[in-house]
Design a protein around this motif. Structure first.
Motif, PDB file in Angstrom:
ATOM      1  N   LEU A  51      22.838 102.418  45.325  1.00  0.00           N
ATOM      2  CA  LEU A  51      21.846 103.064  44.052  1.00  0.00           C
ATOM      3  C   LEU A  51      21.639 104.390  44.098  1.00  0.00           C
ATOM      4  N   LEU A  52      21.331 105.111  45.248  1.00  0.00           N
ATOM      5  CA  LEU A  52      21.126 106.405  45.154  1.00  0.00           C
ATOM      6  C   LEU A  52      22.412 107.190  45.142  1.00  0.00           C
ATOM      7  N   LEU A  53      23.321 106.776  45.569  1.00  0.00           N
ATOM      8  CA  LEU A  53      24.687 107.411  45.103  1.00  0.00           C
ATOM      9  C   LEU A  53      24.935 107.416  43.615  1.00  0.00           C
ATOM     10  N   TYR A  54      24.744 106.101  43.018  1.00  0.00           N
ATOM     11  CA  TYR A  54      24.976 105.839  41.656  1.00  0.00           C
ATOM     12  C   TYR A  54      24.056 106.970  40.793  1.00  0.00           C
ATOM     13  N   TRP A  55      22.780 106.900  41.052  1.00  0.00           N
ATOM     14  CA  TRP A  55      21.742 107.990  40.507  1.00  0.00           C
ATOM     15  C   TRP A  55      22.198 109.417  40.655  1.00  0.00           C
ATOM     16  N   VAL A  56      22.490 109.848  41.895  1.00  0.00           N
ATOM     17  CA  VAL A  56      23.080 110.996  42.028  1.00  0.00           C
ATOM     18  C   VAL A  56      24.183 111.390  40.855  1.00  0.00           C
ATOM     19  N   PHE A  57      25.314 110.706  40.969  1.00  0.00           N
ATOM     20  CA  PHE A  57      26.438 110.826  40.144  1.00  0.00           C
ATOM     21  C   PHE A  57      26.073 110.787  38.853  1.00  0.00           C
ATOM     22  N   ALA A  58      25.277 109.500  38.244  1.00  0.00           N
ATOM     23  CA  ALA A  58      24.898 109.527  36.936  1.00  0.00           C
ATOM     24  C   ALA A  58      24.034 110.581  36.491  1.00  0.00           C
ATOM     25  N   HIS A  59      23.167 111.140  36.886  1.00  0.00           N
ATOM     26  CA  HIS A  59      22.102 111.943  36.374  1.00  0.00           C
ATOM     27  C   HIS A  59      22.254 113.353  36.861  1.00  0.00           C
ATOM     28  N   TRP A  60      22.709 113.589  38.019  1.00  0.00           N
ATOM     29  CA  TRP A  60      22.936 115.094  38.490  1.00  0.00           C
ATOM     30  C   TRP A  60      24.361 115.519  38.207  1.00  0.00           C
ATOM     31  N   LEU A  61      25.219 114.810  38.468  1.00  0.00           N
ATOM     32  CA  LEU A  61      26.675 115.134  38.162  1.00  0.00           C
ATOM     33  C   LEU A  61      27.367 114.827  36.745  1.00  0.00           C
ATOM     34  N   GLY A  62      26.436 113.877  36.241  1.00  0.00           N
ATOM     35  CA  GLY A  62      26.996 113.332  34.803  1.00  0.00           C
ATOM     36  C   GLY A  62      28.574 112.814  34.938  1.00  0.00           C
ATOM     37  N   ARG A  63      28.737 112.085  35.940  1.00  0.00           N
ATOM     38  CA  ARG A  63      30.412 111.403  36.131  1.00  0.00           C
ATOM     39  C   ARG A  63      30.057 109.830  36.531  1.00  0.00           C
TER      40      ARG A  63
END
Length: 72
Positions: A51-63
């Motif tokens: 879930l942390l990795l999903y949040w980082v990819f979706a919100h910070w990296l936009g991917r």
């Protein structure tokens, strides 16, 4: 005192006062404790990391992340 003790399966059946006792085995209670104290926390840690990795990819990296990339 022996420096090395052979495994029980090589020594034959264990005896106490001449009576053969059963070999150690995995019981339902031991399996339940393993699932509760070892496997459940491990799976929760994996879920939190995912879930942390999903949040980082979706919100910070936009991917997209993981299998969600296949469905977009």
């Amino acid at each position: 005192m022996a420096w090395f003790k052979l495994p029980a399966r090589w020594r034959g059946p264990e005896r106490i006062h001449g009576e053969v006792i059963p070999a150690p085995r995995l019981t339902r209670h031991a399996l339940r404790r393993f699932l509760l104290w070892i496997l459940a926390p491990f799976l929760l840690l994996c879920l939190a990391g995912d879930l942390l990795l999903y949040w980082v990819f979706a919100h910070w990296l936009g991917r997209c992340y993981g299998l969600l990339c296949f469905f977009q």
